[in-house]
Write an enzyme that holds these catalytic residues in place. Structure first.
Site, PDB file in Angstrom:
ATOM      1  N   SER A  75      41.268  48.261  35.499  1.00  0.00           N
ATOM      2  CA  SER A  75      40.727  48.556  36.830  1.00  0.00           C
ATOM      3  C   SER A  75      41.485  49.720  37.440  1.00  0.00           C
ATOM      4  CB  SER A  75      40.873  47.338  37.745  1.00  0.00           C
ATOM      5  OG  SER A  75      40.616  47.728  39.080  1.00  0.00           O
ATOM      6  N   HIS A 132      36.891  49.617  34.729  1.00  0.00           N
ATOM      7  CA  HIS A 132      36.420  48.764  35.826  1.00  0.00           C
ATOM      8  C   HIS A 132      36.693  49.471  37.160  1.00  0.00           C
ATOM      9  CE1 HIS A 132      35.512  44.687  37.448  1.00  0.00           C
ATOM     10  NE2 HIS A 132      36.419  44.955  38.367  1.00  0.00           N
ATOM     11  N   ASP A 174      36.522  48.890  41.256  1.00  0.00           N
ATOM     12  CA  ASP A 174      36.414  47.907  42.337  1.00  0.00           C
ATOM     13  C   ASP A 174      35.962  48.591  43.616  1.00  0.00           C
ATOM     14  OD1 ASP A 174      37.206  45.375  41.174  1.00  0.00           O
ATOM     15  OD2 ASP A 174      39.095  46.391  40.749  1.00  0.00           O
ATOM     16  N   MET A 188      34.900  48.264  47.389  1.00  0.00           N
ATOM     17  CA  MET A 188      35.116  47.353  48.526  1.00  0.00           C
ATOM     18  C   MET A 188      34.708  48.067  49.811  1.00  0.00           C
ATOM     19  SD  MET A 188      38.846  45.809  47.539  1.00  0.00           S
ATOM     20  CE  MET A 188      39.293  45.425  45.838  1.00  0.00           C
ATOM     21  N   HIS A 193      32.120  46.972  40.000  1.00  0.00           N
ATOM     22  CA  HIS A 193      32.200  45.640  40.622  1.00  0.00           C
ATOM     23  C   HIS A 193      32.083  45.842  42.129  1.00  0.00           C
ATOM     24  CE1 HIS A 193      34.947  41.947  41.601  1.00  0.00           C
ATOM     25  NE2 HIS A 193      33.699  41.766  41.983  1.00  0.00           N
ATOM     26  N   MET A 199      32.069  44.667  45.701  1.00  0.00           N
ATOM     27  CA  MET A 199      32.453  43.651  46.682  1.00  0.00           C
ATOM     28  C   MET A 199      32.027  44.188  48.044  1.00  0.00           C
ATOM     29  SD  MET A 199      36.101  42.951  44.866  1.00  0.00           S
ATOM     30  CE  MET A 199      35.983  44.529  44.037  1.00  0.00           C
ATOM     31  N   MET A 240      35.775  35.338  39.175  1.00  0.00           N
ATOM     32  CA  MET A 240      36.950  35.841  39.887  1.00  0.00           C
ATOM     33  C   MET A 240      38.083  34.834  39.717  1.00  0.00           C
ATOM     34  SD  MET A 240      36.215  38.799  41.131  1.00  0.00           S
ATOM     35  CE  MET A 240      37.892  38.945  41.738  1.00  0.00           C
ATOM     36  N   ASP A 279      38.477  38.418  36.174  1.00  0.00           N
ATOM     37  CA  ASP A 279      38.991  39.514  36.996  1.00  0.00           C
ATOM     38  C   ASP A 279      39.979  38.968  38.019  1.00  0.00           C
ATOM     39  OD1 ASP A 279      39.332  41.803  38.480  1.00  0.00           O
ATOM     40  OD2 ASP A 279      37.244  41.968  39.125  1.00  0.00           O
TER      41      ASP A 279
END
Ligand code: DX5
Ligand code: ZN
Length: 224
Positions: A11, A36, A38, A40, A69, A71, A140, A178
């Site tokens: 990540s 990966h 992330d 957010m 991913h 979020m 998660m 993850d």
């Protein structure tokens, strides 16, 4: 992309952004299978990170699958821009959108693999309802929002239950984990049934990211 074998997905959340290209190159040299990312939004989780511009930047660095991913609330707003930027996998959380199944189909229509992510407190039934539509199920193993948290004690039990669910439905989806994946925790997650492993802090705060990726894979293989 095959569903056989083990995938290590570093990540970039934990990468030194002043040396992103160099750190990505080190992870790939160590055999990283996916990258990966992330994403957010400060709403779904209490932190802000990257958008489609990060996907586009990484796409210029590698042909490897980019594992986004999300979020974020209303992930459907980002399907088109992420596909255009070169994302390969698009994973979102079921609480973040009203029409989960519709969004899974929309992701696949744009040529990406469709993933659903379950928070530690989210029941498996969210995934069971759409299991035939899933290319990937992300468990998660920390509460999302930050890197470098500790692997939750109940995580392996949840992975086992997700693996049983996939088997019962003869589903071929990747089972990704993850959060808090390290050389100490990865073997337990693998034994519990995970096949795809995100690791941020472990890889990018290592003095030797390439070696750390190799070590993570080795820890899985010795438990086979
Ligand atoms: C957590 C993110 C994870 C995180 C993993 O909110 O979804 O991908 O970056 O980081 P580590 O491996 O440091 O726990
Ligand atoms: Zn993640």
């Amino acid at each position: 992309m095959t569903t056989n074998g083990i995938r290590i997905a570093p990540s970039v959340l934990s990468a030194d952004l002043t040396r992103l290209a160099e750190q990505v190159a080190q992870a790939l040299e160590g055999g990283a299978d996916w990258l990966h990312v992330d994403v957010m939004d400060g709403r779904f989780v209490p932190n802000l990170t990257f958008g489609a511009n990060m996907i586009a930047a990484l796409r210029r660095l590698t042909d490897k699958p980019i594992d986004a991913h999300l979020m974020v609330v209303e992930p459907e707003r980002y399907i088109e821009p992420f596909a255009a930027a070169g994302a390969s996998v698009f994973t979102f959380h079921p609480e973040a959108t009203v029409h989960v199944q519709r969004q899974l189909e929309a992701v696949k229509r744009r040529g990406m693999l469709a993933g659903l992510a379950l928070n530690p407190g989210t029941p498996l039934t969210y995934a069971e309802e759409v299991i035939a539509d899933l290319d990937l199920l992300l468990v998660m193993t920390v509460n999302p929002g930050f890197g470098a948290q500790s692997y939750l004690p109940g995580a392996n039990d949840k992975i086992q239950r997700v693996r049983s669910l996939l088997t019962a439905h003869r589903a071929q989806a990747f089972l990704e984990v993850d959060g808090g994946i390290t050389a100490q925790t990865i073997a337990g997650a693998h034994q519990a049934g995970a096949d795809t492993f995100v690791a941020g802090n472990a890889v990018f705060t290592s003095a030797d990211p390439a070696r750390e990726v190799q070590e993570l894979r080795r820890r899985c293989l010795v438990t086979v």
